[in-house]
Design an enzyme around this catalytic site. Structure first.
Site, PDB file in Angstrom:
ATOM      1  N   HIS A  71      61.389  -5.548  33.584  1.00 19.65           N
ATOM      2  CA  HIS A  71      61.541  -4.120  33.851  1.00 19.65           C
ATOM      3  C   HIS A  71      60.910  -3.284  32.744  1.00 19.65           C
ATOM      4  O   HIS A  71      61.268  -3.409  31.576  1.00 19.65           O
ATOM      5  CB  HIS A  71      63.043  -3.809  33.954  1.00 19.65           C
ATOM      6  CG  HIS A  71      63.363  -2.442  34.433  1.00 19.65           C
ATOM      7  ND1 HIS A  71      64.361  -1.681  33.865  1.00 19.65           N
ATOM      8  CD2 HIS A  71      62.849  -1.686  35.442  1.00 19.65           C
ATOM      9  CE1 HIS A  71      64.456  -0.529  34.494  1.00 19.65           C
ATOM     10  NE2 HIS A  71      63.549  -0.509  35.457  1.00 19.65           N
ATOM     11  N   HIS A 112      58.583   7.115  32.654  1.00 17.47           N
ATOM     12  CA  HIS A 112      59.621   7.052  33.683  1.00 17.47           C
ATOM     13  C   HIS A 112      60.170   8.424  34.031  1.00 17.47           C
ATOM     14  O   HIS A 112      60.262   8.807  35.200  1.00 17.47           O
ATOM     15  CB  HIS A 112      60.770   6.149  33.234  1.00 17.47           C
ATOM     16  CG  HIS A 112      61.913   6.128  34.199  1.00 17.47           C
ATOM     17  ND1 HIS A 112      62.961   7.035  34.149  1.00 17.47           N
ATOM     18  CD2 HIS A 112      62.172   5.323  35.256  1.00 17.47           C
ATOM     19  CE1 HIS A 112      63.807   6.793  35.125  1.00 17.47           C
ATOM     20  NE2 HIS A 112      63.353   5.755  35.818  1.00 17.47           N
TER      21      HIS A 112
END
Length: 252
Positions: A19, A61
């Protein structure tokens, strides 16, 4: 007469996905994180791609810069020249102070040089869903042109972003990201021509996973960080596990 389920498409990707490069062990969405994830044996990575004000795809992000860089305000509202001078590592630890933000171009070249696979999450800024999806589709086609390995898996929570990627790069595989399995989720994935559904692991059930696979779609889960959750998902036949704990789970 019983009708058999459609055959699942070829799935060229490893089960384990790091991730944002290396989870929480390194500053997310940086090359330093990718290198650390690779040191732990990972061969597929997830990252977040966003458009700068001048059309450069870079990794971030959040909508805003404050959490993971020394910048301020909307990341997509700034030019890449300014973004590239930020510190994207010092927030994490002193060991990574000075680590710069990175473009999708640089990450693609790193993955291609090392024969790593990539899941590019299309992470549009406000009002930029379709434009970002189109840009990711175009860039992914250019960057992986002629590559011998698997193409990047393009994913997003935003159907409009996936539609943009589909329209500019119809041959590239797409995955619908979901926070929950709400009404119409499977129809949305099928309507967008997706090859996979990627959901928060807490919402997958054996029934939902079986139903997804019966339509010919693959199943992935995020962000899976405990052995009990891994065992549960593997028992149900999960195709991909996205984890922060690259130090806990061996991808081999």
């Amino acid at each position: 007469m019983k009708t058999s389920a459609p055959a699942l498409p070829h799935w060229p990707y490893p089960r384990w996905v790091a991730h944002r490069g290396a989870g929480k062990l390194a500053p997310e969405n940086t090359l330093a994180a990718f290198r650390l994830g690779a040191q732990h044996g990972y061969r597929m990575f997830e990252c977040d791609a966003k458009l700068s004000a001048d059309g450069v795809l870079f990794l971030l992000h959040d909508d805003t810069l404050e959490r993971t860089t020394t910048g301020q305000g909307l990341g997509g509202a700034q030019l890449w020249a300014a973004l590239s001078r930020l510190d994207a590592g010092g927030w994490h630890s002193r060991a990574y102070a000075g680590e710069p933000p990175v473009t999708l171009d640089a990450v693609a070249h790193y993955c291609l040089a090392n024969r790593f696979d990539l899941n590019i999450e299309i992470k549009p800024g406000p009002g930029q869903a379709r434009a970002t999806g189109e840009a990711v589709g175009r860039e992914a086609l250019r960057l992986w042109a002629g590559a011998s390995g698997a193409p990047p898996l393009l994913s997003s929570f935003e159907p409009e972003a996936l539609a943009g990627a589909r329209d500019t790069a119809p041959a590239l595989p797409r995955g619908l990201l979901l926070e929950t399995l709400g009404d119409g989720w499977l129809d949305t994935a099928l309507g967008l021509g997706c090859v996979a559904v990627i959901c928060d692991h807490t919402y997958w059930t054996a029934e939902a996973m079986a139903r997804t696979r019966q339509t010919g779609l693959r199943t992935l889960a995020y962000t899976v960080n405990t052995p009990a959750d891994v065992a549960r998902l593997q028992a149900w036949g999960i195709d991909g596990i996205i984890t922060d704990r690259v130090d806990r789970f061996s991808p081999v």
